[in-house]
Design a protein around this motif. Structure first.
Motif, PDB file in Angstrom:
ATOM      1  N   UNK A  71       0.795  -1.228   0.000  1.00 30.89           N
ATOM      2  CA  UNK A  71       0.000   0.000   0.000  1.00 30.89           C
ATOM      3  C   UNK A  71       0.832   1.286   0.000  1.00 30.89           C
ATOM      4  N   UNK A  72       2.159   1.173   0.027  1.00 26.29           N
ATOM      5  CA  UNK A  72       3.027   2.358   0.000  1.00 26.29           C
ATOM      6  C   UNK A  72       3.792   2.478  -1.317  1.00 26.29           C
ATOM      7  N   UNK A  73       3.590   1.543  -2.250  1.00 21.92           N
ATOM      8  CA  UNK A  73       4.509   1.454  -3.386  1.00 21.92           C
ATOM      9  C   UNK A  73       3.842   1.741  -4.730  1.00 21.92           C
ATOM     10  N   UNK A  74       4.445   2.658  -5.475  1.00 23.06           N
ATOM     11  CA  UNK A  74       3.909   3.062  -6.771  1.00 23.06           C
ATOM     12  C   UNK A  74       3.997   1.991  -7.843  1.00 23.06           C
ATOM     13  N   UNK A  75       4.753   0.917  -7.611  1.00 20.00           N
ATOM     14  CA  UNK A  75       4.836  -0.162  -8.603  1.00 20.00           C
ATOM     15  C   UNK A  75       3.718  -1.182  -8.424  1.00 20.00           C
ATOM     16  N   UNK A  76       2.842  -0.963  -7.429  1.00 21.11           N
ATOM     17  CA  UNK A  76       1.796  -1.954  -7.146  1.00 21.11           C
ATOM     18  C   UNK A  76       0.983  -2.243  -8.413  1.00 21.11           C
ATOM     19  N   UNK A  77       0.500  -3.483  -8.496  1.00 25.15           N
ATOM     20  CA  UNK A  77      -0.133  -3.973  -9.725  1.00 25.15           C
ATOM     21  C   UNK A  77      -1.378  -3.166 -10.109  1.00 25.15           C
ATOM     22  N   UNK A  78      -1.996  -2.509  -9.121  1.00 21.16           N
ATOM     23  CA  UNK A  78      -3.202  -1.734  -9.416  1.00 21.16           C
ATOM     24  C   UNK A  78      -2.915  -0.367 -10.040  1.00 21.16           C
ATOM     25  N   UNK A  79      -1.650   0.011 -10.091  1.00 20.59           N
ATOM     26  CA  UNK A  79      -1.318   1.307 -10.698  1.00 20.59           C
ATOM     27  C   UNK A  79      -1.296   1.153 -12.223  1.00 20.59           C
ATOM     28  N   UNK A  80      -2.447   1.431 -12.824  1.00 22.44           N
ATOM     29  CA  UNK A  80      -2.572   1.233 -14.284  1.00 22.44           C
ATOM     30  C   UNK A  80      -1.979   2.416 -15.050  1.00 22.44           C
ATOM     31  N   UNK A  82       1.022   3.518 -14.693  1.00 23.92           N
ATOM     32  CA  UNK A  82       2.460   3.340 -14.857  1.00 23.92           C
ATOM     33  C   UNK A  82       2.774   2.544 -16.128  1.00 23.92           C
ATOM     34  N   UNK A  83       3.696   3.045 -16.936  1.00 25.43           N
ATOM     35  CA  UNK A  83       4.181   2.281 -18.089  1.00 25.43           C
ATOM     36  C   UNK A  83       5.172   1.248 -17.577  1.00 25.43           C
ATOM     37  N   UNK A  84       4.906   0.001 -17.887  1.00 24.44           N
ATOM     38  CA  UNK A  84       5.769  -1.072 -17.379  1.00 24.44           C
ATOM     39  C   UNK A  84       6.895  -1.360 -18.367  1.00 24.44           C
ATOM     40  N   UNK A 297      22.472   5.009  -9.111  1.00 22.93           N
ATOM     41  CA  UNK A 297      21.524   4.284  -9.958  1.00 22.93           C
ATOM     42  C   UNK A 297      22.025   4.245 -11.412  1.00 22.93           C
ATOM     43  N   UNK A 298      22.209   3.027 -11.935  1.00 25.08           N
ATOM     44  CA  UNK A 298      22.701   2.852 -13.307  1.00 25.08           C
ATOM     45  C   UNK A 298      21.635   2.280 -14.233  1.00 25.08           C
ATOM     46  N   UNK A 299      20.371   2.356 -13.835  1.00 23.77           N
ATOM     47  CA  UNK A 299      19.291   1.974 -14.747  1.00 23.77           C
ATOM     48  C   UNK A 299      19.374   2.888 -15.976  1.00 23.77           C
ATOM     49  N   UNK A 300      19.221   2.341 -17.212  1.00 21.55           N
ATOM     50  CA  UNK A 300      19.280   3.223 -18.387  1.00 21.55           C
ATOM     51  C   UNK A 300      18.326   4.412 -18.211  1.00 21.55           C
ATOM     52  N   UNK A 305      12.808   7.001 -14.642  1.00 20.21           N
ATOM     53  CA  UNK A 305      11.636   7.639 -14.030  1.00 20.21           C
ATOM     54  C   UNK A 305      10.478   6.656 -13.844  1.00 20.21           C
ATOM     55  N   UNK A 306      10.534   5.517 -14.565  1.00 20.93           N
ATOM     56  CA  UNK A 306       9.431   4.552 -14.498  1.00 20.93           C
ATOM     57  C   UNK A 306       9.538   3.617 -13.290  1.00 20.93           C
TER      58      UNK A 306
END
Ligand code: SF4
Length: 356
Positions: A71-80, A82-84, A297-300, A305-306
């Protein structure tokens, strides 16, 4: 409360093998003027047990898919909204190459919790990383079956981060619908049993959490003797169940960090990105309050931002290699230096030596 009395309590907390809950709650409630001896004490313990080096861990967030609804995380599956994304093997290897070229000797492969990518894929990726680069591999991909953990360990993974977020069972289960506190504990035990250097951590300022819960978290960390512990303040995200809640207090997070240092002595403690993503960058304060790790952070860049667990995340518009100069210039306290060694757990080394 006089400063000498606070110091006496700190001495007691440091020497005792089993921390006293009341002392911890008291120290967590110190006000702005009174907390200086706490931070100074933690800094002294940090210097004595892990030295002045600040270890570096390069993060690659390789997928933001997640099956859970924390319930604290923006990656939660219900966040439609967000571009995955999920990185290809080549994209991960390219990121690890950049980390390695920067001289960093640990990569943290992080993703949401998903079982869409086969465990074998990650195993093969780990093998390839270990073949091509002289680098430790830390995984942070959540709760998986023991056979997956075993496969990745066999493939060469060295460490695993699995934060508990709160050690209170009722609070944990209220924040993690459909997840089980006991399974979380079981995963941590299984990871340790497989020989991973195991990391944990918590979030400060969760709805329903009080100082007693935080003191219990610190006792939990001590009891489980984790090799790494990440501590960061809660930041509300609009697309979660905790939207509209107050932010966690970064200064309280610093107190939890300082006490964790005093009690766990030689654990690796990062100055977390959540501490850096505040109205000011609290990572410098964290390094003066017990922390000894930074995690650039070395994510491309196109994906950074995603990976939005919380909004306002620091350093998402720079590439990882430009972070090092910035960290050195803006975050490192006087007398500290960036340490480019592998930075294996000191506890783990002790444990291996004891078991020989
Ligand atoms: S905290 Fe982890 S498991 Fe929970 S929703 Fe976020 S990415 Fe998924």
């Amino acid at each position: 409360m006089s400063l000498s009395k606070i110091n006496t309590i700190l001495e007691g907390v440091c020497e005792r093998s089993a921390p006293n809950l009341g002392d911890l709650v008291f120290l967590l409630s110190l006000n702005e003027d009174e907390q200086v001896p706490l931070f100074d004490f933690a800094d002294k313990i940090r210097k004595n047990f892990v030295g002045d080096g600040v270890l570096l861990r390069g993060i690659v967030e390789f997928s933001n898919f997640c099956r859970n609804t924390c319930s604290y995380c923006g990656l939660n599956v219900n966040n439609k909204k967000l571009t995955r994304y999920r990185l290809s093997t080549e994209e991960v290897l390219e990121s690890v190459k950049i980390i390695s070229e920067c001289g960093i000797k640990t990569v943290v492969l992080q993703s949401g919790e998903e079982d869409v990518y086969p465990a074998v894929w990650l195993g093969e990726l780990i093998k390839e990383i270990k073949l091509k680069f002289d680098i430790a591999v830390t995984l942070s991909v959540g709760e998986r079956l023991e056979k997956d953990y075993a496969l990745w360990r066999k493939s060469g993974a060295d460490r695993y981060l699995l934060k508990i977020e709160t050690s209170n069972k009722a609070l944990y289960e209220s924040l993690h619908p459909g997840m089980s506190f006991n399974n979380r504990l079981g995963c941590l035990d299984r990871l340790k049993g497989l020989g991973y250097q195991t990391g944990c951590g918590n979030i400060i300022g969760l709805k329903g959490q009080d100082l007693r819960h935080l003191a219990e978290d610190i006792i939990f960390f001590k009891k489980h003797d984790f090799e790494m512990i990440g501590i960061g303040p809660f930041i509300p995200h609009q697309e979660t169940g905790l939207r509209g809640e107050l932010k966690g207090d970064p200064k309280l997070a610093l107190k939890v960090l300082a006490l964790t240092r005093i009690i766990t002595k030689n654990t690796h403690l990062p100055a977390t990105t959540a501490l850096g993503s505040q109205e000011k960058d609290f990572r410098a304060d964290a390094l003066k309050s017990g922390a000894n790790v930074l995690m650039p952070n070395f994510t491309p860049l196109k994906y950074k931002a995603l990976y939005e667990i919380y909004p306002g995340k620091k350093c998402i518009t720079e590439d990882g290699s430009s972070c090092l100069g910035c960290l050195e210039a803006n975050i490192l306290p006087k007398g500290r230096y960036l340490d480019f060694s592998r930075g294996d757990s000191l506890k783990y080394k002790e444990r291996i030596t004891t078991n020989v």
